[in-house]
Design a protein around this motif. Sequence first.
Motif, mmCIF file in Angstrom:
data_model
loop_
_atom_site.group_PDB
_atom_site.id
_atom_site.type_symbol
_atom_site.label_atom_id
_atom_site.label_comp_id
_atom_site.label_asym_id
_atom_site.label_seq_id
_atom_site.Cartn_x
_atom_site.Cartn_y
_atom_site.Cartn_z
ATOM 1 N N ASN A 1 5.263 3.155 -8.773
ATOM 2 C CA ASN A 1 5.057 3.674 -10.437
ATOM 3 C C ASN A 1 5.357 4.794 -11.013
ATOM 4 O O ASN A 1 5.174 5.249 -12.306
ATOM 5 C CB ASN A 1 3.246 4.735 -9.771
ATOM 6 N N TYR B 1 3.527 1.057 -3.176
ATOM 7 C CA TYR B 1 2.726 1.319 -4.907
ATOM 8 C C TYR B 1 3.315 3.098 -5.149
ATOM 9 O O TYR B 1 3.104 2.446 -7.072
ATOM 10 C CB TYR B 1 0.693 1.002 -4.721
ATOM 11 N N GLY B 2 2.720 4.109 -4.345
ATOM 12 C CA GLY B 2 2.627 5.112 -5.323
ATOM 13 C C GLY B 2 4.695 5.335 -5.615
ATOM 14 O O GLY B 2 4.416 5.474 -6.789
ATOM 15 N N ASN C 1 0.946 -1.335 -0.096
ATOM 16 C CA ASN C 1 0.076 -0.137 -0.265
ATOM 17 C C ASN C 1 1.028 1.311 -0.035
ATOM 18 O O ASN C 1 0.601 2.410 -1.227
ATOM 19 C CB ASN C 1 -0.725 0.208 1.165
#
Lengths: 283, 350
Positions: B103, B99-100, B96
Amino acid sequence: MKIKPLQILAHIILILGVLLMVVPIWISFASSTHDTVTILTEGMKFNIGEYFSRNYNEVLNEKGGWSEEVTAAKMFINSFIMALGIATLKVTISAMSAYALVYYRFKLAVPIFWLIFITLLVPLEVRIFPTYKIVSDLGLTNSYTGLILPLVASATATFFFRQFYRTIPDELLESAKLDGANSWRFFIDFLVPLSKTMIAAMFIFMFVYGYSQYLWPLIMTTSEKYWTVVMGMKIIFTESYEGVALPRTAERFAYIILSMLPPVLVVVILQKWFIKGLIQTEK
Amino acid sequence: MSFLDLKNVTKIYPNGTKAVHETSLSIDEGEFMVFVGPSGCGKSTLLRMVAGLEDITEGDISLDGKLINQVDPSERDVAMVFQNYALYPHMNVYNNLAYGLKNRGIDKETIEQKVNDAAKLLQISDFLQRKPSMLSGGQRQRVAMGRAIVRNPKIFLFDEPLSNLDAKLRIQMRLEIKKLQQKVGVTSIFVTHDQVEAMTLADRLAVINNGIIEQLGTPIEIYDNPKSLFVAGFIGSPQMNFLDGNIKNKTLSAEGFEIKDIQSDFNGDVILGIRPEHLSQTENGLINLKVDLVEQLGSDNLVYGQLKDKKDFCYRCPGNQTIEKGSNLSLNIENNKYYIFDKSTGKRVN
């Protein structure tokens, strides 16, 4: 614990139901282990006979068909390829179309969805001639592509995926957007893992659907190389006797039992997910 | 130019609803700004426009000197904590948070270090491997904050993040958010409808009503000096008492009493506002209160009653005073702390 009369009644009904499902299969299996003469003279069997290995060996390896080119094993492979292709593509395409319908809020999303839904009223059997014409114009008769392609669109699965996606909170998408996920990543990283139980359930449905196709393979295959199990059932293991075609009953029973195995295996392997997909969602 | 600049920002939804009216606002770097207002006042819309989740109908938003109207949310370098946290249910806490970063193409070791640092800061290191469904409300809240912190964004956006927690946890998390923001020093916007949250968290406060910022200022400025009837009623608990009155030649007459020499040249119908805590008991006071009900909070008593004209009225007094139900109190306004609003416009006139 006291057993109530109602419980007994309920159990009787359930047991009857089980028998109704199991007995025909058992009779088929038991009969498949005798030889044809026994069955033709004595009727169907409840006990196991002694021709199990001979019958099943023949079924799998003997060449059949009009030109004696195709074996049951080959037909199993054909059916498997067809069912797998149909199920995989149906699930993929409907998941993606549902994604488009739910997340790309274009004006025609709702009418298009209903248009897709209406195709439920037009199954393959109804549109079989135009479909045949198209497939044949494309030169796809007698090919796996031809077997699979006309069956890959699924209104049912699109509907289920659409309903599922609509329950996913918008914040998840927004949060993913802020985390730098583009549309494709959101689909792959979020919707696919979140709907994996759903995918499994749909896959089972569609596999069985594809596997049990009869009319379409019958019409579009002229080469025995592409025969499938279900259509083969009518054709192979027939013996010519004084110009009259007589079925080889015992082998046919063995064939039927074998033909049930692939869908049963798929259900058994995926059933844990299947049930989860029907009763709960991971959210 | 300040860090975040909103210039005449307007939002009109496709169905014609005007959610935000030509709002202008500047937020300095490191500042904790709170948008407070009743539900449906446009505060969340304003926040979502900063995040890029809503299109801007008119006006400009610039962040750190760069116009961001057309910039994709993922490239605005903002992080948002949602009301329902919007944690990714199928990923464990570590993913969680990560993830950012993934990316953005950051390498694995850096991600691991950043996630671990953020986890330590928020005390969630022990459950990095757990799924969000296995966490309590407070822990989820922390993970949501962790996801924002780990990216080291230019600005934090909080969209009513505390409203899903129980009362005790809410107070605790409120403190933690404030501490964390001071420690990390990131510019933050926090949206809430809870005026206590707003008062305690804010460096500055924007009270929003019907898509307009009614008043902007530090919590104390707004409490001491509300510019409109709406702000006066919204900020402060229990709510300010409002009485109908009329001003003629610097004399305000309300039902049952008069105040002379008021600091206003206004003449006409007004509403007089008095905070429950700005009253004290005295003999022959201005206001006579017939007590209906006393709420004893320990430190304070909240006395509810009626004036002569059956108007509901609240008075707050120290908890050590005993006040009987049914008794009559005589009250005075302390230090002339009263507020007068034009009845027709709601604007402050004294």
